[in-house]
Design a protein around this motif. Structure first.
Motif, PDB file in Angstrom:
ATOM      1  N   VAL A 102       0.850  -1.188   0.000  1.00  0.00           N
ATOM      2  CA  VAL A 102       0.000   0.000   0.000  1.00  0.00           C
ATOM      3  C   VAL A 102       0.886   1.238   0.000  1.00  0.00           C
ATOM      4  CG1 VAL A 102      -1.977  -1.125   1.098  1.00  0.00           C
ATOM      5  CG2 VAL A 102      -0.276  -0.011   2.509  1.00  0.00           C
ATOM      6  N   ARG A 103       0.385   2.291  -0.608  1.00  0.00           N
ATOM      7  CA  ARG A 103       1.122   3.560  -0.699  1.00  0.00           C
ATOM      8  C   ARG A 103       0.226   4.698  -0.220  1.00  0.00           C
ATOM      9  NH1 ARG A 103       3.175   0.415  -4.914  1.00  0.00           N
ATOM     10  NH2 ARG A 103       5.436   0.457  -5.045  1.00  0.00           N
ATOM     11  N   PRO A 104      -0.001   4.772   1.080  1.00  0.00           N
ATOM     12  CA  PRO A 104      -0.903   5.798   1.611  1.00  0.00           C
ATOM     13  C   PRO A 104      -0.202   7.144   1.783  1.00  0.00           C
ATOM     14  CG  PRO A 104      -0.061   4.498   3.404  1.00  0.00           C
ATOM     15  CD  PRO A 104       0.490   3.884   2.138  1.00  0.00           C
ATOM     16  N   PRO A 105      -0.987   8.214   1.807  1.00  0.00           N
ATOM     17  CA  PRO A 105      -0.401   9.514   2.147  1.00  0.00           C
ATOM     18  C   PRO A 105      -0.097   9.566   3.639  1.00  0.00           C
ATOM     19  CG  PRO A 105      -2.767   9.718   1.875  1.00  0.00           C
ATOM     20  CD  PRO A 105      -2.419   8.303   1.521  1.00  0.00           C
ATOM     21  N   LEU A 106       0.922  10.287   3.986  1.00  0.00           N
ATOM     22  CA  LEU A 106       1.315  10.469   5.380  1.00  0.00           C
ATOM     23  C   LEU A 106       0.645  11.728   5.907  1.00  0.00           C
ATOM     24  CD1 LEU A 106       3.160   9.140   7.484  1.00  0.00           C
ATOM     25  CD2 LEU A 106       5.000  10.611   6.684  1.00  0.00           C
ATOM     26  N   GLY A 107       0.024  11.629   7.076  1.00  0.00           N
ATOM     27  CA  GLY A 107      -0.655  12.772   7.674  1.00  0.00           C
ATOM     28  C   GLY A 107       0.327  13.809   8.187  1.00  0.00           C
ATOM     29  N   PRO A 108      -0.154  14.980   8.568  1.00  0.00           N
ATOM     30  CA  PRO A 108       0.710  16.077   9.006  1.00  0.00           C
ATOM     31  C   PRO A 108       1.474  15.772  10.297  1.00  0.00           C
ATOM     32  CG  PRO A 108      -1.598  16.631   9.356  1.00  0.00           C
ATOM     33  CD  PRO A 108      -1.572  15.343   8.595  1.00  0.00           C
ATOM     34  N   SER A 109       0.998  14.819  11.073  1.00  0.00           N
ATOM     35  CA  SER A 109       1.668  14.464  12.333  1.00  0.00           C
ATOM     36  C   SER A 109       2.402  13.135  12.217  1.00  0.00           C
ATOM     37  CB  SER A 109       0.647  14.374  13.464  1.00  0.00           C
ATOM     38  OG  SER A 109      -0.022  15.589  13.616  1.00  0.00           O
ATOM     39  N   ASN A 110       2.860  12.794  10.997  1.00  0.00           N
ATOM     40  CA  ASN A 110       3.502  11.504  10.734  1.00  0.00           C
ATOM     41  C   ASN A 110       2.598  10.346  11.137  1.00  0.00           C
ATOM     42  OD1 ASN A 110       5.815  12.334   9.465  1.00  0.00           O
ATOM     43  ND2 ASN A 110       6.971  12.520  11.369  1.00  0.00           N
ATOM     44  N   ASP A 111       1.311  10.467  10.780  1.00  0.00           N
ATOM     45  CA  ASP A 111       0.378   9.401  11.085  1.00  0.00           C
ATOM     46  C   ASP A 111      -0.224   8.849   9.801  1.00  0.00           C
ATOM     47  OD1 ASP A 111      -1.025  11.736  10.558  1.00  0.00           O
ATOM     48  OD2 ASP A 111      -2.632  11.285  11.958  1.00  0.00           O
ATOM     49  N   LEU A 112      -0.718   7.621   9.896  1.00  0.00           N
ATOM     50  CA  LEU A 112      -1.370   6.941   8.784  1.00  0.00           C
ATOM     51  C   LEU A 112      -2.751   6.496   9.218  1.00  0.00           C
ATOM     52  CD1 LEU A 112       1.470   4.514   7.632  1.00  0.00           C
ATOM     53  CD2 LEU A 112       0.695   6.551   6.442  1.00  0.00           C
ATOM     54  N   THR A 113      -3.685   6.540   8.302  1.00  0.00           N
ATOM     55  CA  THR A 113      -4.996   5.948   8.526  1.00  0.00           C
ATOM     56  C   THR A 113      -5.196   4.905   7.442  1.00  0.00           C
ATOM     57  OG1 THR A 113      -5.885   7.967   9.495  1.00  0.00           O
ATOM     58  CG2 THR A 113      -7.478   6.366   8.661  1.00  0.00           C
ATOM     59  N   LEU A 114      -5.325   3.656   7.873  1.00  0.00           N
ATOM     60  CA  LEU A 114      -5.526   2.548   6.939  1.00  0.00           C
ATOM     61  C   LEU A 114      -6.735   1.739   7.376  1.00  0.00           C
ATOM     62  CD1 LEU A 114      -1.841   1.336   6.548  1.00  0.00           C
ATOM     63  CD2 LEU A 114      -3.177   2.628   4.903  1.00  0.00           C
ATOM     64  N   LEU A 142       5.899   4.584   2.212  1.00  0.00           N
ATOM     65  CA  LEU A 142       5.599   5.973   2.540  1.00  0.00           C
ATOM     66  C   LEU A 142       6.100   6.903   1.437  1.00  0.00           C
ATOM     67  CD1 LEU A 142       6.537   5.903   6.321  1.00  0.00           C
ATOM     68  CD2 LEU A 142       4.308   5.538   5.268  1.00  0.00           C
ATOM     69  N   PRO A 143       5.522   8.102   1.325  1.00  0.00           N
ATOM     70  CA  PRO A 143       5.932   9.036   0.281  1.00  0.00           C
ATOM     71  C   PRO A 143       7.416   9.405   0.333  1.00  0.00           C
ATOM     72  CG  PRO A 143       3.870   9.755   1.264  1.00  0.00           C
ATOM     73  CD  PRO A 143       4.376   8.607   2.091  1.00  0.00           C
ATOM     74  N   ASP A 144       8.032   9.338   1.525  1.00  0.00           N
ATOM     75  CA  ASP A 144       9.450   9.686   1.641  1.00  0.00           C
ATOM     76  C   ASP A 144      10.366   8.484   1.390  1.00  0.00           C
ATOM     77  OD1 ASP A 144       9.117   8.178   3.920  1.00  0.00           O
ATOM     78  OD2 ASP A 144       9.529   9.807   5.320  1.00  0.00           O
TER      79      ASP A 144
END
Length: 73
Positions: free
Chosen positions: A4-16, A41-43
């Motif tokens: 999976v390639r989810p976006p990373l939230g502003p607080s370095n969190d993921l919602t899956l 992750l995007p980075d």
């Protein structure tokens, strides 16, 4: 293996939504007893762990540090 390639939230969190990920994995690979999950992750960092150890439903979690069932690759 599920990637999976989810976006990373502003607080370095993921919602899956792990329930949806499991359904899609079963549809693609059949009824297997073990499936590895890789979260790209995007980075370009990668978290990995057994999908069967993931939460049963949607979850939001930090990657700094990640949950115990995930490890950095």
């Amino acid at each position: 293996m599920v990637i999976v390639r989810p976006p990373l939230g502003p607080s370095n969190d993921l919602t899956l939504d792990f329930a949806v990920i499991r359904v899609l994995a079963r549809a693609a690979a059949g009824d297997v007893s073990h499936c590895d999950l890789k979260i790209h992750l995007p980075d370009e960092r990668v978290l990995a762990g057994p999908l069967e150890d993931a939460p049963a439903a949607q979850d939001t979690f930090s990657v700094d540090p990640p949950p115990n069932w995930l490890r950095w690759e």
